[in-house]
Scaffold this motif. Structure first.
Motif, PDB file in Angstrom:
ATOM      1  N   GLN A   7       0.832  -1.200   0.000  1.00  0.00           N
ATOM      2  CA  GLN A   7       0.000   0.000   0.000  1.00  0.00           C
ATOM      3  C   GLN A   7       0.875   1.261   0.000  1.00  0.00           C
ATOM      4  OE1 GLN A   7      -2.125  -0.905   3.615  1.00  0.00           O
ATOM      5  NE2 GLN A   7      -4.058  -1.224   2.506  1.00  0.00           N
ATOM      6  N   ALA A   8       1.886   1.243   0.851  1.00  0.00           N
ATOM      7  CA  ALA A   8       2.767   2.408   0.976  1.00  0.00           C
ATOM      8  C   ALA A   8       3.512   2.677  -0.331  1.00  0.00           C
ATOM      9  CB  ALA A   8       3.747   2.206   2.121  1.00  0.00           C
ATOM     10  N   GLU A   9       3.951   1.630  -0.990  1.00  0.00           N
ATOM     11  CA  GLU A   9       4.679   1.805  -2.251  1.00  0.00           C
ATOM     12  C   GLU A   9       3.795   2.462  -3.306  1.00  0.00           C
ATOM     13  OE1 GLU A   9       7.826   1.384  -2.983  1.00  0.00           O
ATOM     14  OE2 GLU A   9       8.437   0.465  -1.100  1.00  0.00           O
ATOM     15  N   THR A  10       2.522   2.062  -3.364  1.00  0.00           N
ATOM     16  CA  THR A  10       1.635   2.638  -4.379  1.00  0.00           C
ATOM     17  C   THR A  10       1.286   4.096  -4.078  1.00  0.00           C
ATOM     18  OG1 THR A  10      -0.366   1.841  -3.284  1.00  0.00           O
ATOM     19  CG2 THR A  10       0.602   0.411  -4.960  1.00  0.00           C
ATOM     20  N   MET A  11       1.349   4.490  -2.812  1.00  0.00           N
ATOM     21  CA  MET A  11       0.993   5.860  -2.427  1.00  0.00           C
ATOM     22  C   MET A  11       2.205   6.735  -2.146  1.00  0.00           C
ATOM     23  SD  MET A  11      -2.197   5.239   0.165  1.00  0.00           S
ATOM     24  CE  MET A  11      -1.336   4.112   1.248  1.00  0.00           C
ATOM     25  N   ALA A  12       3.399   6.234  -2.320  1.00  0.00           N
ATOM     26  CA  ALA A  12       4.610   6.955  -1.907  1.00  0.00           C
ATOM     27  C   ALA A  12       4.748   8.321  -2.574  1.00  0.00           C
ATOM     28  CB  ALA A  12       5.844   6.096  -2.168  1.00  0.00           C
ATOM     29  N   VAL A  13       4.460   8.418  -3.848  1.00  0.00           N
ATOM     30  CA  VAL A  13       4.603   9.697  -4.549  1.00  0.00           C
ATOM     31  C   VAL A  13       3.586  10.705  -4.020  1.00  0.00           C
ATOM     32  CG1 VAL A  13       4.420  10.840  -6.786  1.00  0.00           C
ATOM     33  CG2 VAL A  13       5.587   8.645  -6.603  1.00  0.00           C
ATOM     34  N   LEU A  14       2.360  10.245  -3.791  1.00  0.00           N
ATOM     35  CA  LEU A  14       1.339  11.141  -3.242  1.00  0.00           C
ATOM     36  C   LEU A  14       1.700  11.583  -1.826  1.00  0.00           C
ATOM     37  CD1 LEU A  14      -1.888   9.324  -4.479  1.00  0.00           C
ATOM     38  CD2 LEU A  14      -0.875  11.424  -5.376  1.00  0.00           C
ATOM     39  N   ALA A  15       2.216  10.671  -1.038  1.00  0.00           N
ATOM     40  CA  ALA A  15       2.616  11.008   0.328  1.00  0.00           C
ATOM     41  C   ALA A  15       3.764  12.012   0.329  1.00  0.00           C
ATOM     42  CB  ALA A  15       3.017   9.747   1.084  1.00  0.00           C
ATOM     43  N   ALA A  16       4.712  11.821  -0.581  1.00  0.00           N
ATOM     44  CA  ALA A  16       5.835  12.756  -0.673  1.00  0.00           C
ATOM     45  C   ALA A  16       5.345  14.148  -1.063  1.00  0.00           C
ATOM     46  CB  ALA A  16       6.876  12.247  -1.663  1.00  0.00           C
ATOM     47  N   ASN A  17       4.397  14.215  -1.960  1.00  0.00           N
ATOM     48  CA  ASN A  17       3.818  15.497  -2.356  1.00  0.00           C
ATOM     49  C   ASN A  17       3.122  16.156  -1.162  1.00  0.00           C
ATOM     50  OD1 ASN A  17       3.140  17.453  -4.419  1.00  0.00           O
ATOM     51  ND2 ASN A  17       1.042  16.698  -4.247  1.00  0.00           N
ATOM     52  N   GLN A  18       2.393  15.368  -0.409  1.00  0.00           N
ATOM     53  CA  GLN A  18       1.722  15.867   0.792  1.00  0.00           C
ATOM     54  C   GLN A  18       2.754  16.358   1.804  1.00  0.00           C
ATOM     55  OE1 GLN A  18      -1.751  13.581   2.148  1.00  0.00           O
ATOM     56  NE2 GLN A  18      -0.719  13.468   4.127  1.00  0.00           N
TER      57      GLN A  18
END
Length: 141
Positions: free
Chosen positions: A42-53
């Motif tokens: 889950q974290a891998e798929t959302m990593a780019v969005l989390a970094a943007n946040q």
């Protein structure tokens, strides 16, 4: 009370620096996985969005730090109000869309900081005597 206001603003800024590190650098690490309750996948798929946040949290922190470095009390107050307001709006949306926990972790410290700053460190509310005549200099010749 200006000192208390500045301390609270600094705490909110430090929290957002922590959020930046957590979302940009620790998202897929064990601490990030545990904090957000994600699996590695889950974290891998959302990593780019989390970094943007996380980057946006960094901008909030930068604005709050900036407000502590401005010499003009009026301008510093305006900057504090803007960035603390942004934090509160982000917390409200995060509390609505992600988790109510965000309201407590992100929103409550900002709300306390904005309330203290408005109530006790507001340079716009400093009392001046509008009816007292201005001091004039007299010269003798």
């Amino acid at each position: 009370m200006y000192l208390l206001s500045n301390i609270l603003v600094a705490v909110v800024a430090l929290l957002h620096i922590f959020f930046l590190v957590l979302e940009m650098f620790l998202w897929t690490k064990p601490y990030g996985l545990k904090t957000f309750g994600n699996t590695r996948e889950q974290a891998e798929t959302m990593a780019v969005l989390a970094a943007n946040q996380g980057l946006y949290n960094g901008f909030l922190a930068a604005g709050l730090v900036w407000s502590l470095m401005v010499w003009s009390p009026l301008f510093a107050f305006d900057i504090k109000m803007f960035f603390l307001g942004c934090v509160i709006v982000a917390a409200l949306y995060g509390g609505y869309s992600v988790s109510r926990r965000i309201l407590m972790v992100q929103g409550l410290p900002a709300l306390v900081a904005i309330a203290v700053t408005i109530a006790f460190a507001n340079p716009y509310l400093e009392v001046t005597d509008c009816c007292k005549p201005a001091v004039t200099q007299t010269t003798t010749q």
